[in-house]
Design a protein around this motif. Sequence first.
Motif, short mmCIF file in Angstrom:
data_model
loop_
_atom_site.label_atom_id
_atom_site.label_comp_id
_atom_site.label_asym_id
_atom_site.label_seq_id
_atom_site.Cartn_x
_atom_site.Cartn_y
_atom_site.Cartn_z
N SER A 60 40.17 37.61 63.38
CA SER A 60 40.91 38.65 63.41
C SER A 60 40.42 39.29 61.89
N ILE A 61 40.73 40.74 61.91
CA ILE A 61 40.45 41.55 60.65
C ILE A 61 41.14 40.87 59.44
N ALA A 62 40.43 40.76 58.45
CA ALA A 62 41.01 40.13 57.13
C ALA A 62 42.03 41.15 56.35
N PRO A 63 43.19 40.65 56.12
CA PRO A 63 44.21 41.66 55.20
C PRO A 63 43.40 42.19 54.00
N VAL A 64 43.84 43.26 53.80
CA VAL A 64 43.45 44.17 52.62
C VAL A 64 43.65 43.24 51.47
N GLY A 65 44.67 42.99 51.42
CA GLY A 65 45.39 42.15 49.95
C GLY A 65 44.29 40.87 49.66
N ARG A 66 44.01 40.18 50.69
CA ARG A 66 42.99 38.94 50.55
C ARG A 66 41.54 39.64 50.25
N ARG A 67 41.17 40.59 50.56
CA ARG A 67 39.73 41.09 50.32
C ARG A 67 39.76 41.47 49.11
N LEU A 68 40.99 42.36 48.62
CA LEU A 68 41.00 42.79 47.32
C LEU A 68 40.86 41.57 46.26
N VAL A 69 41.61 40.36 46.39
CA VAL A 69 41.53 39.37 45.64
C VAL A 69 40.19 38.75 45.62
N ALA A 70 39.64 38.72 46.71
CA ALA A 70 38.29 38.17 46.84
C ALA A 70 37.08 38.94 45.98
N VAL A 71 37.19 40.23 45.88
CA VAL A 71 36.40 40.89 45.08
C VAL A 71 36.86 40.68 43.57
N PHE A 72 37.92 40.63 43.29
CA PHE A 72 38.63 40.24 42.13
C PHE A 72 37.70 39.17 41.44
N ILE A 73 37.99 38.16 42.54
CA ILE A 73 37.42 36.65 41.69
C ILE A 73 35.84 36.75 41.76
N ASP A 74 35.35 37.48 42.52
CA ASP A 74 33.77 37.79 42.41
C ASP A 74 33.42 38.40 41.16
N TRP A 75 34.28 39.45 40.86
CA TRP A 75 34.03 40.24 39.63
C TRP A 75 34.22 39.35 38.19
N ILE A 76 35.38 38.77 38.31
CA ILE A 76 35.63 37.73 37.02
C ILE A 76 34.76 36.73 36.99
N LEU A 77 34.25 36.07 37.97
CA LEU A 77 33.13 35.19 38.20
C LEU A 77 31.76 35.75 37.26
N CYS A 78 31.39 36.85 37.90
CA CYS A 78 30.20 37.68 37.18
C CYS A 78 30.63 38.28 35.88
N VAL A 79 31.52 38.38 35.39
CA VAL A 79 31.95 38.87 33.99
C VAL A 79 31.91 37.38 33.03
N LEU A 80 32.58 36.63 33.38
CA LEU A 80 32.41 35.21 32.71
C LEU A 80 30.87 34.96 32.54
N ILE A 81 30.14 34.70 33.48
CA ILE A 81 28.64 34.41 33.45
C ILE A 81 28.18 35.37 32.51
N ALA A 82 28.19 36.79 32.71
CA ALA A 82 27.57 37.70 31.82
C ALA A 82 28.02 37.58 30.53
N TYR A 83 29.27 37.39 30.13
CA TYR A 83 29.87 37.21 28.83
C TYR A 83 29.24 35.81 28.12
N GLY A 84 29.31 34.90 28.90
CA GLY A 84 29.11 33.44 28.14
C GLY A 84 27.58 33.34 28.30
N LEU A 85 26.86 33.42 29.11
CA LEU A 85 25.55 32.92 29.21
C LEU A 85 24.56 34.09 28.97
N ILE A 86 24.65 35.21 29.34
CA ILE A 86 23.53 36.34 29.32
C ILE A 86 23.67 37.12 27.92
N ALA A 87 24.94 37.61 27.68
CA ALA A 87 25.03 38.73 26.79
C ALA A 87 25.58 37.82 25.26
N HIS A 88 25.47 36.65 25.37
CA HIS A 88 25.91 35.90 23.99
C HIS A 88 27.23 36.37 23.31
N ARG A 89 28.28 36.36 24.21
CA ARG A 89 29.58 36.69 23.73
C ARG A 89 29.68 38.08 23.20
#
Length: 155
Positions: free
Chosen positions: A41-70
Amino acid sequence: MDNREVIGSWLSGPRAAAEDMGVEFGYRGERLGLPEEGPGSIAPVGRRLVAVFIDWILCVLIAYGLIAHRDYNASNPWALALFAALSLVSLALVGSTPGKRLLRLRVVRLDGGRLLPLGVLIRTVLLLLVVPAVIWDRDTRGLHDKAAGAVQIRI
């Protein structure tokens, strides 16, 4: 028609007014041949927004800690690039980003198959532009999903 009915129809919105006139919209995904509830069935909007937020936070943490040297300001463009890469690679390979997988969601073609690489590219580029992703149809499919011929479903 008294004033209360007029104000009530205005407050409840156009969908409620159309339903009062006898128009049947059905459930989300019915026009696409998807079930009303459960897997597929179609995914609920709330779950989709939380999933994008999780992906974004994961990318920010990787960029902040590993690539951009804090250095937070230097990490912003890297986070966006990582988000694009994460979406492209994970959707093309498994049909789900880490955030979507945690929330048991998947991106598929309308016929239920895996999204093709061109569809993944179109969807990701439009998702990065944000505006197409926040304009939905009555099945709550964003313009980025419609352009790619995709739908987000529960697994």
